[in-house]
Design a protein around this motif. Sequence first.
Motif, short mmCIF file in Angstrom:
data_model
loop_
_atom_site.label_atom_id
_atom_site.label_comp_id
_atom_site.label_asym_id
_atom_site.label_seq_id
_atom_site.Cartn_x
_atom_site.Cartn_y
_atom_site.Cartn_z
N ASP A 47 10.05 -39.02 10.60
CA ASP A 47 9.10 -39.55 11.57
C ASP A 47 8.94 -38.59 12.75
O ASP A 47 9.91 -37.93 13.17
CB ASP A 47 9.56 -40.90 12.11
N GLU A 48 7.70 -38.49 13.24
CA GLU A 48 7.41 -37.75 14.47
C GLU A 48 7.87 -36.30 14.41
O GLU A 48 8.48 -35.76 15.33
CB GLU A 48 8.04 -38.47 15.68
N SER A 49 7.56 -35.64 13.28
CA SER A 49 7.97 -34.24 13.09
C SER A 49 6.99 -33.23 13.66
O SER A 49 7.36 -32.08 13.90
CB SER A 49 8.16 -33.96 11.59
N PHE A 50 5.73 -33.64 13.86
CA PHE A 50 4.68 -32.68 14.19
C PHE A 50 3.88 -33.14 15.40
O PHE A 50 3.70 -34.33 15.64
CB PHE A 50 3.73 -32.48 13.00
N GLU A 51 3.36 -32.15 16.12
CA GLU A 51 2.48 -32.44 17.26
C GLU A 51 1.02 -32.51 16.84
O GLU A 51 0.20 -33.08 17.56
CB GLU A 51 2.68 -31.38 18.33
N ALA A 52 0.70 -31.93 15.70
CA ALA A 52 -0.67 -31.99 15.19
C ALA A 52 -0.65 -32.00 13.67
O ALA A 52 0.12 -31.27 13.05
CB ALA A 52 -1.49 -30.80 15.70
N VAL A 53 -1.51 -32.83 13.10
CA VAL A 53 -1.67 -32.92 11.65
C VAL A 53 -3.15 -32.74 11.34
O VAL A 53 -4.00 -33.38 11.97
CB VAL A 53 -1.17 -34.28 11.11
N VAL A 54 -3.47 -31.88 10.38
CA VAL A 54 -4.86 -31.55 10.06
C VAL A 54 -5.16 -31.96 8.62
O VAL A 54 -4.41 -31.61 7.69
CB VAL A 54 -5.12 -30.04 10.24
N LEU A 55 -6.28 -32.68 8.45
CA LEU A 55 -6.79 -33.04 7.12
C LEU A 55 -8.22 -32.54 7.04
O LEU A 55 -9.13 -33.11 7.68
CB LEU A 55 -6.74 -34.55 6.89
N PHE A 56 -8.44 -31.48 6.29
CA PHE A 56 -9.75 -30.84 6.21
C PHE A 56 -10.36 -31.12 4.84
O PHE A 56 -9.93 -30.57 3.83
CB PHE A 56 -9.60 -29.33 6.44
N PHE A 57 -11.34 -32.02 4.80
CA PHE A 57 -12.05 -32.40 3.57
C PHE A 57 -11.08 -32.84 2.48
O PHE A 57 -11.17 -32.42 1.33
CB PHE A 57 -12.95 -31.26 3.09
N LEU A 58 -10.19 -33.74 2.84
CA LEU A 58 -9.26 -34.33 1.88
C LEU A 58 -9.56 -35.79 1.61
O LEU A 58 -9.56 -36.23 0.45
CB LEU A 58 -7.81 -34.20 2.38
N LEU A 59 -9.83 -36.57 2.64
CA LEU A 59 -9.91 -38.03 2.48
C LEU A 59 -11.00 -38.46 1.52
O LEU A 59 -10.85 -39.46 0.80
CB LEU A 59 -10.13 -38.68 3.85
N GLU A 103 0.81 -42.01 6.53
CA GLU A 103 1.82 -40.96 6.55
C GLU A 103 1.53 -39.92 7.63
O GLU A 103 2.43 -39.43 8.31
CB GLU A 103 1.92 -40.29 5.18
N ALA A 104 0.25 -39.56 7.77
CA ALA A 104 -0.12 -38.59 8.80
C ALA A 104 0.26 -39.11 10.19
O ALA A 104 0.79 -38.35 11.02
CB ALA A 104 -1.61 -38.30 8.73
N LEU A 105 0.02 -40.38 10.43
CA LEU A 105 0.38 -40.97 11.72
C LEU A 105 1.90 -41.07 11.87
O LEU A 105 2.44 -40.85 12.96
CB LEU A 105 -0.26 -42.34 11.87
N ARG A 106 2.57 -41.38 10.80
CA ARG A 106 4.02 -41.53 10.87
C ARG A 106 4.71 -40.25 11.30
O ARG A 106 5.66 -40.26 12.09
CB ARG A 106 4.57 -41.97 9.50
N VAL A 107 4.23 -39.11 10.78
CA VAL A 107 4.90 -37.84 11.07
C VAL A 107 4.38 -37.18 12.34
O VAL A 107 4.84 -36.10 12.72
CB VAL A 107 4.79 -36.86 9.88
N THR A 108 3.42 -37.83 13.02
CA THR A 108 2.87 -37.30 14.27
C THR A 108 3.64 -37.86 15.46
O THR A 108 3.87 -39.06 15.54
CB THR A 108 1.38 -37.65 14.41
N ARG A 109 4.00 -36.99 16.37
CA ARG A 109 4.75 -37.41 17.54
C ARG A 109 3.86 -38.18 18.52
O ARG A 109 2.65 -37.93 18.58
CB ARG A 109 5.35 -36.19 18.25
N PRO A 110 4.41 -39.07 19.30
CA PRO A 110 3.63 -39.70 20.37
C PRO A 110 3.02 -38.64 21.28
O PRO A 110 3.70 -37.69 21.69
CB PRO A 110 4.69 -40.54 21.11
N GLY A 111 1.74 -38.79 21.57
CA GLY A 111 1.03 -37.78 22.32
C GLY A 111 0.39 -36.72 21.45
O GLY A 111 -0.42 -35.91 21.93
N GLY A 112 0.74 -36.70 20.16
CA GLY A 112 0.16 -35.74 19.22
C GLY A 112 -1.15 -36.24 18.66
O GLY A 112 -1.61 -37.35 18.96
#
Length: 245
Positions: A141-153, A167-176
């Motif tokens: 949890d909260e491993s990254f400050e930014a997560v990018v999904l480019f033409f995936l969804l 999952e993207a939200l889970r691994v994003t830190r608060p404020g990220g």
Amino acid sequence: MKQSAERIAPPFPLGSSAHFAGHPELPDYLEKNYWWAYLHPAAVRFFDRPWMVNLILWGNFKRLRDLALAELDTPIDQNVLQIACVYGDFTPRLLTALAPGGTLDVVDVAPIQIDNLRAKLQPDAPVRLHRQDASCLHFPDESFEAVVLFFLLHEQPEAVRRATLAEALRVTRPGGRVIIVDYHQPRRRNPLRYVMAPILKHLEPFAMDLWHNEIGSYLPASRPLSSLTKETCFGSLYQKVVISR
């Protein structure tokens, strides 16, 4: 740069649906619907060309790439996760903006995509490549400050899309931030609305979901957000959504 080179994950064996210890099998929807674009070696060679990627996006690849990267505040000194490999120079350009204190991890479920991306990078590129399913990441949890999904969804069935966003939200830190660039329903006066509809319905069976539903509607209600912003471009054919935790 020797230290950076050691951060690159070792090569994964190529294959279509083989299961390797600790690595996920290819999802059924990917093998059934997208073998022609992402899994066959000839497809990778054909589609991963700058002019082809730009053609598919009606000349907008650079614009859309830069829209996503602009959210990362260059020089990038954050821990960034890119979910899914991207054809074209998306990842190499992201790496050029990476500051000494920044990190980049890229995940993809397909070994051939990981191998293809590795071939585009310098041997000492400061990036870690992982074979993981976007809907079931292995990061804490909260491993990254930014997560990018480019033409995936738009390529994912609804249940997988919901899990990927969770999952993207889970691994994003608060404020990220989670940065998403993808298709959007064009305006009625946009002539590409009437060109893209049959193309997407025929080739991309889940893409029309993003025409009829907001990306925010797929987010888990249990995870609080600080903000969600959306902007569209090219007659609203494309959208950028930025979710702040």
